[in-house]
Design an enzyme around this catalytic site. Structure first.
Site, short mmCIF file in Angstrom:
data_model
loop_
_atom_site.label_atom_id
_atom_site.label_comp_id
_atom_site.label_asym_id
_atom_site.label_seq_id
_atom_site.Cartn_x
_atom_site.Cartn_y
_atom_site.Cartn_z
N GLY A 1 44.58 -8.18 62.81
CA GLY A 1 46.03 -8.19 62.84
C GLY A 1 46.62 -8.12 61.45
O GLY A 1 47.66 -7.50 61.23
N ASN B 1 53.31 -18.63 65.80
CA ASN B 1 51.97 -19.09 66.16
C ASN B 1 51.86 -20.61 66.25
O ASN B 1 50.95 -21.13 66.90
CB ASN B 1 50.93 -18.55 65.18
CG ASN B 1 51.33 -18.76 63.74
OD1 ASN B 1 52.43 -18.41 63.33
ND2 ASN B 1 50.43 -19.31 62.95
N GLN C 1 50.63 -13.17 68.87
CA GLN C 1 50.61 -14.32 69.77
C GLN C 1 51.26 -14.03 71.12
O GLN C 1 51.16 -14.85 72.04
CB GLN C 1 51.33 -15.51 69.11
CG GLN C 1 50.60 -16.10 67.93
CD GLN C 1 49.33 -16.83 68.32
OE1 GLN C 1 49.05 -17.07 69.49
NE2 GLN C 1 48.52 -17.19 67.32
N GLY D 1 43.10 -8.58 69.04
CA GLY D 1 42.11 -8.79 70.07
C GLY D 1 41.71 -10.23 70.31
O GLY D 1 41.66 -10.69 71.46
N HIS D 2 41.46 -10.98 69.24
CA HIS D 2 40.91 -12.32 69.45
C HIS D 2 41.95 -13.32 69.90
O HIS D 2 41.62 -14.47 70.19
CB HIS D 2 40.17 -12.80 68.20
CG HIS D 2 41.05 -13.34 67.11
ND1 HIS D 2 41.25 -14.69 66.93
CD2 HIS D 2 41.73 -12.71 66.13
CE1 HIS D 2 42.04 -14.86 65.88
NE2 HIS D 2 42.34 -13.69 65.38
N THR E 1 34.61 5.73 60.51
CA THR E 1 34.13 5.92 61.88
C THR E 1 34.56 4.74 62.75
O THR E 1 34.33 3.58 62.39
CB THR E 1 32.60 6.05 61.89
OG1 THR E 1 32.23 7.15 61.07
CG2 THR E 1 32.08 6.26 63.31
N CYS F 1 45.17 -21.15 60.12
CA CYS F 1 44.96 -20.65 58.77
C CYS F 1 45.10 -21.75 57.73
O CYS F 1 44.70 -21.59 56.58
CB CYS F 1 45.96 -19.53 58.46
SG CYS F 1 45.84 -18.10 59.54
#
Length: 387
Positions: free
Chosen positions: A79, A160, A188, A209-210, A246, A334
Protein backbone atom coordinates in the site's frame (compact mmCIF):
# COMPACT_ATOMS: atom_id res chain seq x y z
CA UNK A 1 -15.63 -21.40 6.95
CA UNK A 2 -12.14 -22.88 7.38
CA UNK A 3 -10.00 -21.21 10.05
CA UNK A 4 -6.43 -20.31 9.00
CA UNK A 5 -3.87 -22.67 10.47
CA UNK A 6 -1.95 -19.82 12.10
CA UNK A 7 -4.94 -18.41 13.98
CA UNK A 8 -4.90 -19.91 17.47
CA UNK A 9 -7.56 -19.80 20.17
CA UNK A 10 -5.08 -18.09 22.47
CA UNK A 11 -4.42 -15.23 22.35
CA UNK A 12 -7.68 -13.83 20.99
CA UNK A 13 -6.83 -11.96 17.81
CA UNK A 14 -8.25 -8.43 17.90
CA UNK A 15 -5.71 -6.72 15.65
CA UNK A 16 -7.26 -7.16 12.20
CA UNK A 17 -6.46 -3.53 11.30
CA UNK A 18 -2.76 -4.32 11.65
CA UNK A 19 -2.97 -7.36 9.39
CA UNK A 20 -5.35 -10.19 8.63
CA UNK A 21 -4.77 -13.96 8.55
CA UNK A 22 -4.58 -15.27 5.01
CA UNK A 23 -7.85 -16.95 4.10
CA UNK A 24 -7.33 -20.68 3.31
CA UNK A 25 -9.25 -20.22 0.04
CA UNK A 26 -6.72 -17.56 -0.95
CA UNK A 27 -3.84 -19.90 -0.15
CA UNK A 28 -5.38 -22.67 -2.26
CA UNK A 29 -5.89 -20.35 -5.24
CA UNK A 30 -2.31 -19.09 -5.03
CA UNK A 31 -0.45 -22.43 -4.91
CA UNK A 32 -0.66 -23.37 -8.62
CA UNK A 33 1.21 -20.17 -9.53
CA UNK A 34 4.04 -21.10 -7.17
CA UNK A 35 4.40 -24.53 -8.77
CA UNK A 36 3.27 -25.67 -12.22
CA UNK A 37 2.06 -22.33 -13.58
CA UNK A 38 5.38 -20.57 -13.02
CA UNK A 39 5.66 -18.90 -16.45
CA UNK A 40 6.27 -15.24 -17.16
CA UNK A 41 2.92 -13.65 -18.08
CA UNK A 42 4.69 -11.64 -20.79
CA UNK A 43 5.88 -14.79 -22.57
CA UNK A 44 4.16 -15.72 -25.84
CA UNK A 45 4.56 -19.47 -25.44
CA UNK A 46 2.33 -21.92 -23.56
CA UNK A 47 3.98 -21.34 -20.18
CA UNK A 48 2.92 -17.72 -20.23
CA UNK A 49 -0.68 -18.23 -21.33
CA UNK A 50 -2.27 -19.34 -18.04
CA UNK A 51 -0.34 -16.87 -15.82
CA UNK A 52 -1.27 -14.01 -18.17
CA UNK A 53 -4.95 -14.94 -18.07
CA UNK A 54 -4.83 -15.32 -14.28
CA UNK A 55 -3.21 -11.90 -13.92
CA UNK A 56 -5.91 -10.20 -15.96
CA UNK A 57 -8.65 -12.10 -14.14
CA UNK A 58 -7.24 -10.91 -10.82
CA UNK A 59 -7.25 -7.36 -12.14
CA UNK A 60 -10.93 -7.73 -13.04
CA UNK A 61 -11.74 -9.20 -9.60
CA UNK A 62 -10.19 -6.22 -7.78
CA UNK A 63 -11.90 -3.78 -10.13
CA UNK A 64 -15.27 -5.45 -9.54
CA UNK A 65 -14.94 -5.19 -5.76
CA UNK A 66 -14.48 -1.41 -5.92
CA UNK A 67 -16.93 -0.78 -8.75
CA UNK A 68 -14.30 0.03 -11.35
CA UNK A 69 -14.86 -2.24 -14.35
CA UNK A 70 -13.51 0.37 -16.76
CA UNK A 71 -10.58 1.54 -14.68
CA UNK A 72 -6.96 0.54 -14.55
CA UNK A 73 -5.78 -1.67 -11.72
CA UNK A 74 -2.02 -1.48 -11.20
CA UNK A 75 -0.56 -4.18 -8.96
CA UNK A 76 2.11 -2.99 -6.53
CA UNK A 77 4.16 -4.55 -3.75
CA UNK A 78 2.49 -2.67 -0.88
CA UNK A 79 0.00 0.00 0.00
CA UNK A 80 2.88 2.36 0.70
CA UNK A 81 4.13 1.85 -2.85
CA UNK A 82 0.65 2.46 -4.25
CA UNK A 83 0.34 5.68 -2.23
CA UNK A 84 3.75 6.85 -3.43
CA UNK A 85 2.90 6.05 -7.04
CA UNK A 86 -0.32 8.03 -6.76
CA UNK A 87 1.14 11.06 -5.01
CA UNK A 88 4.52 11.36 -6.69
CA UNK A 89 3.05 10.17 -9.97
CA UNK A 90 0.42 12.91 -10.17
CA UNK A 91 2.70 15.72 -9.02
CA UNK A 92 5.56 14.92 -11.40
CA UNK A 93 3.24 14.27 -14.34
CA UNK A 94 1.57 17.66 -13.79
CA UNK A 95 4.81 19.50 -14.63
CA UNK A 96 3.69 22.46 -12.53
CA UNK A 97 6.16 24.92 -11.05
CA UNK A 98 5.91 24.73 -7.23
CA UNK A 99 2.97 22.28 -7.28
CA UNK A 100 0.56 22.36 -4.34
CA UNK A 101 -0.73 19.23 -2.58
CA UNK A 102 -3.42 19.00 0.12
CA UNK A 103 -3.66 16.19 2.65
CA UNK A 104 -4.64 15.84 6.32
CA UNK A 105 -2.69 15.60 9.56
CA UNK A 106 -3.90 12.07 10.38
CA UNK A 107 -2.93 10.37 7.12
CA UNK A 108 -0.85 7.19 7.02
CA UNK A 109 2.92 7.85 7.11
CA UNK A 110 3.18 6.59 3.52
CA UNK A 111 1.16 9.61 2.40
CA UNK A 112 2.70 12.11 4.80
CA UNK A 113 6.27 11.14 3.99
CA UNK A 114 5.62 11.07 0.25
CA UNK A 115 4.36 14.64 0.56
CA UNK A 116 7.40 15.63 2.62
CA UNK A 117 9.70 14.14 -0.01
CA UNK A 118 7.99 16.22 -2.68
CA UNK A 119 8.60 19.28 -0.54
CA UNK A 120 12.31 18.48 -0.18
CA UNK A 121 13.11 17.36 -3.72
CA UNK A 122 10.58 19.01 -6.01
CA UNK A 123 9.74 22.31 -4.33
CA UNK A 124 6.16 21.29 -3.66
CA UNK A 125 3.97 23.13 -1.20
CA UNK A 126 1.84 20.94 1.06
CA UNK A 127 -1.18 21.93 3.14
CA UNK A 128 -2.01 19.61 6.05
CA UNK A 129 -5.67 19.98 6.96
CA UNK A 130 -6.68 19.63 10.63
CA UNK A 131 -9.33 17.20 11.81
CA UNK A 132 -12.15 17.68 14.31
CA UNK A 133 -12.61 15.82 17.59
CA UNK A 134 -13.97 12.82 15.67
CA UNK A 135 -10.93 12.78 13.40
CA UNK A 136 -12.81 13.99 10.31
CA UNK A 137 -11.88 16.67 7.79
CA UNK A 138 -14.19 19.65 7.37
CA UNK A 139 -15.07 19.96 3.66
CA UNK A 140 -15.13 23.74 4.04
CA UNK A 141 -11.50 23.64 5.20
CA UNK A 142 -10.58 21.72 2.08
CA UNK A 143 -12.41 24.20 -0.16
CA UNK A 144 -10.53 27.08 1.46
CA UNK A 145 -7.13 25.44 1.00
CA UNK A 146 -6.96 25.41 -2.80
CA UNK A 147 -4.60 27.63 -4.74
CA UNK A 148 -4.07 28.08 -8.45
CA UNK A 149 -1.21 25.55 -8.21
CA UNK A 150 -3.13 22.73 -6.46
CA UNK A 151 -2.72 19.51 -8.42
CA UNK A 152 -3.62 16.79 -5.89
CA UNK A 153 -5.68 16.06 -2.78
CA UNK A 154 -4.97 12.86 -0.82
CA UNK A 155 -7.39 11.90 1.95
CA UNK A 156 -7.77 8.37 3.38
CA UNK A 157 -11.19 6.72 3.39
CA UNK A 158 -10.95 5.47 6.99
CA UNK A 159 -8.43 6.00 9.74
CA UNK A 160 -6.46 2.93 10.73
CA UNK A 161 -6.55 3.74 14.46
CA UNK A 162 -10.08 5.02 15.09
CA UNK A 163 -11.92 3.77 12.01
CA UNK A 164 -13.22 7.31 11.37
CA UNK A 165 -14.77 7.53 7.90
CA UNK A 166 -14.12 10.63 5.85
CA UNK A 167 -16.81 12.23 3.60
CA UNK A 168 -14.89 11.11 0.51
CA UNK A 169 -17.63 11.80 -2.04
CA UNK A 170 -17.96 15.40 -0.90
CA UNK A 171 -14.20 15.94 -0.68
CA UNK A 172 -13.74 14.50 -4.18
CA UNK A 173 -16.49 16.75 -5.55
CA UNK A 174 -14.83 19.85 -4.10
CA UNK A 175 -11.47 18.74 -5.46
CA UNK A 176 -12.82 18.32 -8.98
CA UNK A 177 -14.57 21.70 -8.82
CA UNK A 178 -11.08 23.14 -8.38
CA UNK A 179 -9.59 21.12 -11.22
CA UNK A 180 -7.36 18.88 -9.08
CA UNK A 181 -6.90 15.10 -8.82
CA UNK A 182 -8.25 13.16 -5.82
CA UNK A 183 -6.40 10.17 -4.31
CA UNK A 184 -7.87 8.02 -1.55
CA UNK A 185 -5.93 5.52 0.53
CA UNK A 186 -8.64 2.92 1.17
CA UNK A 187 -6.36 0.29 2.72
CA UNK A 188 -8.55 -0.07 5.80
CA UNK A 189 -11.86 0.31 3.98
CA UNK A 190 -11.89 -2.04 0.99
CA UNK A 191 -13.61 -5.28 1.97
CA UNK A 192 -14.90 -3.92 5.28
CA UNK A 193 -17.75 -1.85 3.88
CA UNK A 194 -19.18 -1.48 0.38
CA UNK A 195 -17.11 0.95 -1.67
CA UNK A 196 -17.62 2.19 -5.23
CA UNK A 197 -15.04 4.41 -6.93
CA UNK A 198 -17.61 5.59 -9.47
CA UNK A 199 -20.05 6.75 -6.80
CA UNK A 200 -17.24 8.35 -4.80
CA UNK A 201 -15.78 9.87 -8.00
CA UNK A 202 -12.19 9.36 -6.92
CA UNK A 203 -9.34 9.38 -9.43
CA UNK A 204 -6.95 7.09 -7.56
CA UNK A 205 -7.60 4.54 -4.83
CA UNK A 206 -5.21 2.32 -2.86
CA UNK A 207 -6.14 -1.31 -2.09
CA UNK A 208 -3.99 -3.44 0.25
CA UNK A 209 -3.96 -7.24 0.28
CA UNK A 210 -2.92 -7.98 3.84
CA UNK A 211 -5.77 -5.87 5.20
CA UNK A 212 -8.31 -8.12 3.42
CA UNK A 213 -7.10 -11.72 3.99
CA UNK A 214 -4.47 -11.88 1.23
CA UNK A 215 -0.71 -12.15 1.91
CA UNK A 216 1.59 -9.24 2.59
CA UNK A 217 3.53 -7.97 -0.40
CA UNK A 218 0.60 -7.32 -2.75
CA UNK A 219 -1.55 -4.22 -3.21
CA UNK A 220 -3.13 -2.30 -6.06
CA UNK A 221 -3.75 1.23 -7.22
CA UNK A 222 -6.92 2.04 -9.12
CA UNK A 223 -6.28 4.81 -11.62
CA UNK A 224 -8.97 6.63 -13.55
CA UNK A 225 -8.65 5.97 -17.29
CA UNK A 226 -6.78 8.76 -19.01
CA UNK A 227 -5.06 10.05 -15.88
CA UNK A 228 -1.36 10.77 -16.44
CA UNK A 229 1.08 9.37 -13.85
CA UNK A 230 4.86 9.31 -13.71
CA UNK A 231 6.06 5.78 -12.81
CA UNK A 232 8.06 5.00 -9.69
CA UNK A 233 9.86 2.10 -11.39
CA UNK A 234 11.03 2.30 -15.00
CA UNK A 235 11.72 -0.68 -17.22
CA UNK A 236 9.79 -3.17 -19.29
CA UNK A 237 6.42 -1.47 -19.40
CA UNK A 238 4.46 -3.86 -17.20
CA UNK A 239 1.33 -2.73 -15.32
CA UNK A 240 0.19 -0.23 -17.95
CA UNK A 241 3.71 1.18 -18.01
CA UNK A 242 3.42 2.34 -14.40
CA UNK A 243 5.36 -0.38 -12.57
CA UNK A 244 8.15 -2.18 -14.38
CA UNK A 245 9.20 -5.67 -13.38
CA UNK A 246 7.84 -9.14 -14.01
CA UNK A 247 4.52 -9.41 -12.21
CA UNK A 248 4.08 -11.63 -9.17
CA UNK A 249 1.19 -13.65 -10.56
CA UNK A 250 0.74 -15.76 -7.42
CA UNK A 251 0.20 -12.73 -5.22
CA UNK A 252 -2.00 -10.99 -7.78
CA UNK A 253 -4.18 -14.11 -7.85
CA UNK A 254 -4.25 -14.01 -4.05
CA UNK A 255 -5.51 -10.43 -4.06
CA UNK A 256 -8.07 -11.19 -6.74
CA UNK A 257 -9.38 -14.19 -4.81
CA UNK A 258 -9.52 -12.13 -1.62
CA UNK A 259 -11.52 -9.50 -3.51
CA UNK A 260 -14.07 -12.12 -4.58
CA UNK A 261 -14.37 -13.41 -1.02
CA UNK A 262 -14.81 -9.87 0.30
CA UNK A 263 -17.56 -9.15 -2.22
CA UNK A 264 -19.42 -12.31 -1.19
CA UNK A 265 -18.98 -11.53 2.50
CA UNK A 266 -20.32 -7.99 2.08
CA UNK A 267 -23.29 -9.27 0.09
CA UNK A 268 -24.06 -11.72 2.90
CA UNK A 269 -23.94 -8.96 5.55
CA UNK A 270 -20.64 -10.00 7.12
CA UNK A 271 -19.82 -6.39 7.99
CA UNK A 272 -23.09 -6.10 9.92
CA UNK A 273 -22.24 -9.23 11.91
CA UNK A 274 -18.87 -7.76 12.82
CA UNK A 275 -20.40 -4.43 13.81
CA UNK A 276 -22.77 -6.24 16.16
CA UNK A 277 -19.81 -7.96 17.81
CA UNK A 278 -17.89 -4.69 18.04
CA UNK A 279 -20.80 -2.96 19.77
CA UNK A 280 -21.23 -5.94 22.09
CA UNK A 281 -17.61 -5.58 23.15
CA UNK A 282 -17.98 -1.85 23.73
CA UNK A 283 -21.22 -2.21 25.69
CA UNK A 284 -19.85 -4.98 27.88
CA UNK A 285 -16.67 -3.09 28.70
CA UNK A 286 -18.61 0.09 29.49
CA UNK A 287 -20.95 -1.85 31.79
CA UNK A 288 -18.12 -3.62 33.60
CA UNK A 289 -15.98 -0.46 33.89
CA UNK A 290 -18.53 2.28 34.55
CA UNK A 291 -17.27 5.81 33.94
CA UNK A 292 -13.87 4.62 32.72
CA UNK A 293 -14.44 3.77 29.04
CA UNK A 294 -14.22 6.64 26.56
CA UNK A 295 -14.79 6.14 22.82
CA UNK A 296 -12.16 7.73 20.59
CA UNK A 297 -13.56 8.71 17.22
CA UNK A 298 -17.09 8.95 15.87
CA UNK A 299 -19.83 6.74 17.23
CA UNK A 300 -21.48 6.21 13.86
CA UNK A 301 -19.25 7.25 10.96
CA UNK A 302 -16.56 4.63 11.42
CA UNK A 303 -15.55 1.19 10.25
CA UNK A 304 -17.83 -1.57 11.56
CA UNK A 305 -14.90 -3.58 12.93
CA UNK A 306 -12.98 -0.88 14.82
CA UNK A 307 -13.25 0.04 18.49
CA UNK A 308 -10.75 2.59 19.81
CA UNK A 309 -11.34 3.29 23.50
CA UNK A 310 -9.46 4.81 26.38
CA UNK A 311 -9.80 2.98 29.69
CA UNK A 312 -9.08 5.64 32.25
CA UNK A 313 -6.64 4.79 35.00
CA UNK A 314 -4.42 2.45 32.99
CA UNK A 315 -2.14 2.91 29.99
CA UNK A 316 -2.88 0.91 26.89
CA UNK A 317 0.55 -0.68 26.65
CA UNK A 318 0.58 -1.75 30.31
CA UNK A 319 -2.92 -3.24 29.95
CA UNK A 320 -1.89 -5.32 26.94
CA UNK A 321 1.35 -6.39 28.63
CA UNK A 322 -0.69 -7.65 31.59
CA UNK A 323 -3.25 -9.35 29.35
CA UNK A 324 -1.35 -11.84 27.18
CA UNK A 325 -4.61 -13.57 26.28
CA UNK A 326 -5.43 -10.70 23.88
CA UNK A 327 -3.54 -9.66 20.75
CA UNK A 328 -4.47 -6.03 20.11
CA UNK A 329 -2.84 -2.65 19.63
CA UNK A 330 -2.46 0.63 21.44
CA UNK A 331 -2.69 2.51 18.14
CA UNK A 332 -1.19 2.13 14.71
CA UNK A 333 0.83 -1.08 14.33
CA UNK A 334 3.50 1.04 12.64
CA UNK A 335 4.15 2.64 16.03
CA UNK A 336 4.29 -0.57 18.07
CA UNK A 337 6.57 -0.19 21.07
CA UNK A 338 6.41 3.62 21.00
CA UNK A 339 4.66 4.82 24.13
CA UNK A 340 4.33 8.42 23.03
CA UNK A 341 0.75 9.68 22.57
CA UNK A 342 -0.70 8.67 19.23
CA UNK A 343 -0.32 11.51 16.68
CA UNK A 344 -3.81 10.68 15.41
CA UNK A 345 -5.43 11.04 18.83
CA UNK A 346 -3.36 14.14 19.56
CA UNK A 347 -4.55 15.72 16.30
CA UNK A 348 -8.12 15.03 17.45
CA UNK A 349 -7.47 17.10 20.58
CA UNK A 350 -7.15 14.30 23.14
CA UNK A 351 -4.83 15.01 26.04
CA UNK A 352 -1.75 12.86 26.69
CA UNK A 353 -3.33 10.87 29.53
CA UNK A 354 -6.33 9.80 27.49
CA UNK A 355 -4.18 9.09 24.41
CA UNK A 356 -1.82 6.88 26.39
CA UNK A 357 -4.83 5.00 27.77
CA UNK A 358 -6.04 4.15 24.27
CA UNK A 359 -6.63 0.62 23.08
CA UNK A 360 -7.46 -0.33 19.50
CA UNK A 361 -9.57 -3.48 19.28
CA UNK A 362 -10.23 -4.47 15.65
CA UNK A 363 -12.37 -7.46 14.71
CA UNK A 364 -12.49 -9.58 11.60
CA UNK A 365 -13.76 -12.58 9.69
CA UNK A 366 -13.05 -15.15 12.40
CA UNK A 367 -14.12 -13.10 15.44
CA UNK A 368 -16.85 -14.86 17.45
CA UNK A 369 -19.22 -13.96 20.30
CA UNK A 370 -17.17 -16.26 22.54
CA UNK A 371 -14.05 -14.24 21.68
CA UNK A 372 -15.82 -11.01 22.59
CA UNK A 373 -17.08 -12.32 25.92
CA UNK A 374 -13.68 -13.74 26.85
CA UNK A 375 -11.91 -10.52 25.81
CA UNK A 376 -14.28 -8.55 28.00
CA UNK A 377 -13.49 -10.79 30.94
CA UNK A 378 -9.73 -10.58 30.44
CA UNK A 379 -9.68 -6.78 30.05
CA UNK A 380 -11.94 -6.08 32.97
CA UNK A 381 -10.09 -8.52 35.21
CA UNK A 382 -6.81 -6.80 34.41
CA UNK A 383 -8.17 -3.28 34.94
CA UNK A 384 -10.38 -4.10 37.91
CA UNK A 385 -14.08 -4.27 37.10
CA UNK A 386 -16.63 -2.82 39.49
CA UNK A 387 -19.37 -5.47 39.47
Amino acid sequence: MTIPSGLAEDPIYLDYNATTPVDPTVVEATLPYLTGEFGNPSSDHRYGTTPRAALEHARDQVAALIGAPGGRIVFTGSGSEADNLAIRGVVLAAGTDRPHVITQTTEHPAVLQACQALQRWHGAEVTYLPVDTDGRVDPAALAAAFTGRTVLVSIMAANNETGALQPIDELARITHEHGAVFHCDAAQTVGKIPLDVTALDVDLLTVVGHKMYAPKGIAALYTRPGLALEPLVYGGGQEHGLRAGTENVALAVALGTAADLAAADLAAGGHERIQTLRDRLHDQLAARLPGRVELNGPAAARLPNTLNISILGVTGHSLLAATPGIAASTGSACHAGDHQPSPVLTAMGLDAERSLSALRLSLGRWSTPADIDRATELITTTTGSRD
